[in-house]
Design an enzyme around this catalytic site. Structure first.
Site, PDB file in Angstrom:
ATOM      1  N   ASP A 494       0.825  -1.208   0.000  1.00  0.00           N
ATOM      2  CA  ASP A 494       0.000   0.000   0.000  1.00  0.00           C
ATOM      3  C   ASP A 494       0.861   1.260   0.000  1.00  0.00           C
ATOM      4  O   ASP A 494       1.616   1.516   0.937  1.00  0.00           O
ATOM      5  CB  ASP A 494      -0.881  -0.076   1.261  1.00  0.00           C
ATOM      6  N   GLY A 537      -5.204   3.625  -7.771  1.00  0.00           N
ATOM      7  CA  GLY A 537      -5.378   3.927  -9.196  1.00  0.00           C
ATOM      8  C   GLY A 537      -4.434   4.986  -9.734  1.00  0.00           C
ATOM      9  O   GLY A 537      -4.579   5.431 -10.877  1.00  0.00           O
ATOM     10  N   ASP A 558     -10.393   4.301  -0.847  1.00  0.00           N
ATOM     11  CA  ASP A 558     -11.028   3.305   0.030  1.00  0.00           C
ATOM     12  C   ASP A 558     -12.553   3.330  -0.056  1.00  0.00           C
ATOM     13  O   ASP A 558     -13.163   4.390  -0.132  1.00  0.00           O
ATOM     14  CB  ASP A 558     -10.666   3.587   1.487  1.00  0.00           C
TER      15      ASP A 558
HETATM   16  C1  GAL Z   1      -5.372   2.356   3.120  1.00  0.00           C
HETATM   17  C2  GAL Z   1      -5.868   1.197   2.278  1.00  0.00           C
HETATM   18  C3  GAL Z   1      -6.804   0.413   3.139  1.00  0.00           C
HETATM   19  C4  GAL Z   1      -6.053  -0.113   4.339  1.00  0.00           C
HETATM   20  C5  GAL Z   1      -5.355   1.028   5.078  1.00  0.00           C
HETATM   21  C6  GAL Z   1      -4.417   0.510   6.156  1.00  0.00           C
HETATM   22  O1  GAL Z   1      -4.599   3.185   2.351  1.00  0.00           O
HETATM   23  O2  GAL Z   1      -6.483   1.666   1.121  1.00  0.00           O
HETATM   24  O3  GAL Z   1      -7.393  -0.623   2.387  1.00  0.00           O
HETATM   25  O4  GAL Z   1      -5.130  -1.082   3.914  1.00  0.00           O
HETATM   26  O5  GAL Z   1      -4.631   1.836   4.204  1.00  0.00           O
HETATM   27  O6  GAL Z   1      -3.803   1.535   6.864  1.00  0.00           O
END
Ligand code: GAL
Length: 738
Positions: A494, A537, A558
């Site tokens: 991420d 994306g 999200d």
């Molecule tokens: C976001 C991600 C989420 C989750 C979160 C964890 O950026 O899109 O799905 O993984 O971080 O901190």
């Protein structure tokens, strides 16, 4: 937080089903805004004329601060008329409602701190993100912090630790707190009993969250598409913190709505809500054996092989495989295949599953080569329910539920730990360590594998994850090796704080680079690790995610459990079909069914039952990775039925690996391997609508038979057109059979 004795401040970190303000509320749609952080910005007298204006209900990244993360301040100027107080019934507390704040806030009224939710990185407890919490701060009317009939400044110190920043998911307002604000009326899905006679019993619960009794009239009406089935009025007196529940007998079918209201006696204030009954379409699982495993499975040469055949039917089941290649071993009691294959190639096998009443047979091709995830991943991820409060115990409880509630028998098999497992510092040799919530990661991996489940983990290419934990920046190889040692089968990687590394370099290469580094690190492991790219994306990731070894890539920000979020994300996947093929999937984010909450006060999804049918149908049409995001241990029967419809899941798992196309305003079509087509007809409206599909106009008139996929029943031969009344935000999922 309790700065002065006369100041009553209550922080309600609860997720409410809807944000109900009173009639006399004053909206707070705009604020002055600045990035950075200075204590003086809380003060009433600070001159913020030079600050920019910003909307309050939308994250700042959508308002010109695209890639800013960190501290920022909002200052809302508002005249608070004493008429507002006088119109209230209780007249004792002013409510300041701020919706959700990404990720931590401290809120001041005219320089007086009235509440904080989450911890800032410079707080002594360390950073704690609380974006899922609803901010509702209450101030006593006699508090000198309120300047009645004059200008007031609500100053909000905000810290965004990654992802999105600012006030969002609702528009802030102020109003007076009323007696009915302590009242909740709910029809909990997990208390419904579905009976074998096509009926169900559903409790209607009324509870008082305030320390004072409340008297009034509860009225409820159950309608079946406009005809009243039940109508009742009950005089109620609820004790302080008291609750009462009433059992409703309802038919288990589409279109049953319950409207209920409570009218408080002394004030006449009314709380009104309505709920659609969560009707189950999925037929009962047959006693006869049925194989639910996808028809193709990919593995790299030399990697440990672990695969559990998904099958239903009265237990015990007995598993057999013809032409199982040498190097693999089948456990005939559990259906778990283990071993190793060293030679590239396709191995065509046939699976037989038998029980006392019969046998099911299915072809199953094992493809040994470079491609993994021939069909989209199906599993569970901790984020949408536990957020950073995840622990090994919670993970194990969901994994157990996946096995015991039979989800694994329908093909669900990954158990993925999202953010929140990492220790605050690396070991002396720079290996990543787990925090105390995960005492034995390797043990957890072994346990999952023993039961035929796969094990997923989470990290970031940046120095920190979105939750503020340690990322893999400059430790990629080390981390990949650690994951492999723990038996990890899946990595969600991420972007988060990599934003600070990429800095001003907006070149495509700068955005690809971190994912390439981890690709190489994963490739060096003698293990198949599904690589799930998560960067919302950026730079059209669908165009290059496959080249850096990704089996899937998130296409958007999200998801949240609202129709707006589902609609925005799910229906925006059109035009991305061409980037999908076996082993390469667009990921519109995890599922929002069941009890979710991102770590705080789990609540039932705010989607209606019809929106949930749309959600699952659309994700399957999109060939999306299916990652359940709720607490599996608390799975209700309706949600379980949504997740165990084998004909619906088979659309997602179809080996042709195509994503559905939108072919008209309401219709999405997915090509399937056997020559049939899956068709989703969606009603995007908020009322029932008759939707007609003209098969010829859509070029789909060459099919013979129509099948209702959710009900698993043939509808009849294909006519020139098809008309169906579809529920608000609902779907009709059809299979056109040649
Ligand atoms: C976001 C991600 C989420 C989750 C979160 C964890 O950026 O899109 O799905 O993984 O971080 O901190």
């Amino acid at each position: 937080m309790w700065t002065k004795p006369w100041l009553i401040v209550i922080t309600l970190a609860i997720c409410l089903p809807s944000f109900a303000q009173h009639k006399n509320f004053i909206p707070l749609p705009v604020a002055r805004f600045i990035t950075g952080d200075q204590p003086a910005w809380s003060s009433m007298s600070f001159d913020d004329q030079s600050w920019k204006e910003i909307r309050t209900g939308k994250v700042w990244q959508e308002q010109g601060y695209d890639s800013y993360h960190g501290y920022a301040w909002y200052r809302i100027h508002i005249k608070i008329p004493s008429a507002l107080r006088n119109k209230g019934f209780w007249k004792d507390s002013l409510r300041i409602f701020l919706a959700h704040v990404n990720d931590v806030d401290a809120t001041y009224l005219n320089g007086v701190k009235i509440g904080q939710t989450g911890n800032f990185p410079d707080d002594k407890e360390g950073y704690v993100s609380k974006w899922p919490a609803v901010r509702e701060y209450h101030v006593a009317v006699n508090s000198p912090a309120i300047h009645w009939d004059e200008e007031n400044v609500i100053a909000i110190r905000d810290y965004d630790g990654g992802g999105s920043g600012g006030i969002f998911m609702g528009e802030p307002y102020i109003d007076m707190l009323e007696k009915t604000d302590g009242l909740t009326i709910s029809m909990p899905a997990d208390e419904i009993k579905y009976l074998s006679n096509g009926k169900a019993t559903q409790p209607l619960m009324v509870s008082n969250g305030f320390n004072t009794s409340i008297t009034g009239t509860l009225a409820y009406t159950v309608t079946d598409n406009h005809n009243d089935l039940i109508h009742r009025k009950i005089e109620l007196q609820l004790a302080p913190y008291g609750r009462q529940s009433f059992i409703l007998d309802l038919p288990n079918r589409e279109g049953i709505t319950c409207k209920y209201s409570f009218t408080e006696k002394s004030s006449g204030l009314q709380l009104q809500q309505q709920q659609t009954f969560p009707y189950i379409l999925t037929p009962r699982v047959s006693d006869h054996p049925r194989i639910n495993t996808a028809k193709v499975y990919g593995v790299k040469p030399g990697s440990p092989f672990l695969f559990k055949i998904a099958a239903t039917g009265i237990k015990p089941l007995k598993y057999k495989i013809d032409q199982l290649p040498e190097g693999l071993l089948l456990d005939e009691q559990t259906g778990i295949i283990t071993g190793q294959l060293n030679k590239k190639g396709n191995y065509a096998t046939v699976i037989h599953v038998s029980n006392a009443i019969g046998t099911a047979t299915q072809t199953f091709t094992i493809k040994v080569g470079d491609t993994l995830a021939f069909t989209p991943t199906m599993g569970w991820n901790s984020w949408n329910c536990w957020g950073i409060n995840v622990s090994a115990a919670k993970v194990q409880s969901s994994a157990k539920a996946m096995l015991e509630k039979g989800l694994a028998d329908h093909g669900w098999n990954y158990i993925n730990v999202d953010d929140g497992w990492e220790a605050p510092a690396r070991a002396a040799d720079s290996s990543i360590l787990t925090n105390s919530k995960f005492p034995d990661m390797q043990g957890l991996g072994n346990w999952l594998h023993l039961h035929g489940l796969k094990f997923g983990i989470y990290s970031s290419p940046g120095p920190l994850t979105c939750g503020g934990f340690l990322g893999s920046y400059q430790a990629e190889e080390k981390d990949a090796r650690t994951y492999a040692g723990w038996g990890v089968d899946y990595l969600k990687y991420d972007w988060c704080s990599y934003e600070s590394i990429v800095g001003k370099d907006t070149s495509l290469n700068a955005y690809i680079e971190p994912f390439r580094i981890m690709q190489h690190a994963l490739r060096a492991q003698q293990r198949d690790i599904i690589y799930s790219i998560c960067q919302y994306g950026l730079k059209d990731v669908w165009k290059w995610g496959g080249e850096v070894g990704g089996q899937s890539w998130r296409t958007t920000e999200d998801i949240e459990d609202t129709w707006e979020s589902l609609e925005h994300i799910g229906f925006s996947q059109d035009k991305l079909q061409q980037y999908v093929s076996p082993g390469h999937w667009n990921d519109p984010d995890m599922m929002i069914v069941g009890k979710v909450g991102w770590g705080e006060n789990l609540h039932p999804t705010r989607l209606t039952p019809d929106e949930q049918y749309t959600h699952v149908s659309l994700w399957c049409l999109l060939a999306a990775p299916l990652l359940i995001g709720c607490d599996l241990d608390k799975l209700d029967d309706f949600t379980l039925s949504l997740l165990t419809n084998d004909e619906v899941l088979a659309i997602d798992q179809d080996e042709l690996g195509k994503q559905a196309k939108r072919i008209s305003a309401n219709v999405w079509v997915k090509e399937l391997a056997d020559g049939s087509r899956a068709v989703g007809i969606f009603n995007m409206d908020t009322t029932y609508r008759n939707i007609t599909v003209n098969w010829k106009e859509l070029g789909l008139n060459n099919y013979r038979q129509m099948r209702d996929v959710w009900r698993q029943q043939n509808i009849g031969p294909l006519q020139s057109s098809f008309t169906k009344q579809i529920a608000p935000h609902g779907v009709m999922l059809i299979k056109l059979i040649p």
